[in-house]
Design a protein around this motif. Structure first.
Motif, mmCIF file in Angstrom:
data_model
loop_
_atom_site.group_PDB
_atom_site.id
_atom_site.type_symbol
_atom_site.label_atom_id
_atom_site.label_comp_id
_atom_site.label_asym_id
_atom_site.label_seq_id
_atom_site.Cartn_x
_atom_site.Cartn_y
_atom_site.Cartn_z
ATOM 1 N N VAL A 191 49.725 41.838 53.775
ATOM 2 C CA VAL A 191 49.181 40.983 52.713
ATOM 3 C C VAL A 191 47.662 40.890 52.839
ATOM 4 N N PHE A 192 47.180 40.662 54.047
ATOM 5 C CA PHE A 192 45.742 40.491 54.251
ATOM 6 C C PHE A 192 44.981 41.820 54.217
ATOM 7 N N GLU A 193 45.624 42.902 54.625
ATOM 8 C CA GLU A 193 44.980 44.220 54.592
ATOM 9 C C GLU A 193 44.701 44.659 53.157
ATOM 10 N N TYR A 194 45.586 44.313 52.248
ATOM 11 C CA TYR A 194 45.378 44.620 50.832
ATOM 12 C C TYR A 194 44.031 44.057 50.377
ATOM 13 N N ALA A 195 43.770 42.794 50.675
ATOM 14 C CA ALA A 195 42.520 42.160 50.252
ATOM 15 C C ALA A 195 41.312 42.861 50.868
ATOM 16 N N ARG A 196 41.398 43.181 52.155
ATOM 17 C CA ARG A 196 40.275 43.841 52.827
ATOM 18 C C ARG A 196 39.971 45.192 52.189
ATOM 19 N N ARG A 197 41.010 45.972 51.921
ATOM 20 C CA ARG A 197 40.788 47.306 51.360
ATOM 21 C C ARG A 197 40.190 47.241 49.963
ATOM 22 N N ILE A 198 40.637 46.324 49.140
ATOM 23 C CA ILE A 198 40.042 46.194 47.807
ATOM 24 C C ILE A 198 38.567 45.833 47.940
ATOM 25 N N ASP A 199 38.271 44.831 48.751
ATOM 26 C CA ASP A 199 36.881 44.392 48.889
ATOM 27 C C ASP A 199 35.989 45.468 49.498
ATOM 28 N N ASP A 200 36.562 46.354 50.295
ATOM 29 C CA ASP A 200 35.797 47.484 50.839
ATOM 30 C C ASP A 200 35.645 48.627 49.830
ATOM 31 N N GLY A 201 36.306 48.534 48.684
ATOM 32 C CA GLY A 201 36.279 49.623 47.707
ATOM 33 C C GLY A 201 37.137 50.799 48.135
#
Length: 149
Positions: free
Chosen positions: A14-24
């Protein structure tokens, strides 16, 4: 595996999804859904599999010179139910953005409804349904218009 270990693995997705989006890292987002789907609020799949999910985010989310959407996704209120081979989760999301000419501000908030499947290699996303609740100025974040909430 223990129930606590399962919970940590699912939370990490769940949290990795957010990180990857924010990293582009849209290829990385796609990889999270290699065998899963990103769905509309009615549950209709918008994209299934790594390539299709990557293409969806590439076509819909603006990236700036630094390669990121200049966003910050916050995931909260995570409620998990885990059994032997499946898990479900509900969580809230808030997305903040700051760009040249746009002060830091919340731009969208809503809820995720996720299902996960256990594989030999661990847990994976099965599907993510996104429900928009509050929509602000997403003009510098998205390349598409959002449906009314």
């Amino acid at each position: 595996m223990t129930a606590a270990h399962d919970r940590v693995e699912v939370e990490a997705l769940v949290f990795e999804y957010a990180r990857r989006i924010d990293d582009g890292d849209f290829a990385g987002v796609g990889a999270l859904f290699a065998e899963g789907s990103v769905c509309a609020p009615d549950g209709t799949p918008l994209a299934t599999g790594a390539e299709a999910v990557e293409a969806l985010y590439t076509a819909t989310t603006r990236r700036f010179e630094d390669g990121t959407p200049r966003s910050h996704h916050v995931t909260s209120n995570l409620a998990l139910t885990i059994d032997l081979s499946t898990a479900t989760a509900q969580s809230y999301f808030s997305v903040f953005q700051a760009t040249d000419g746009l002060d830091l501000q919340p731009i969208v908030a809503g809820r995720y409804e996720d299902t996960f499947a256990r594989t030999a290699g661990g847990w994976r996303f099965d599907r993510r349904v996104m429900h928009l609740r509050l929509v602000g100025d997403v003009s510098r974040h998205l390349l598409i218009d959002l449906p009314p909430t």
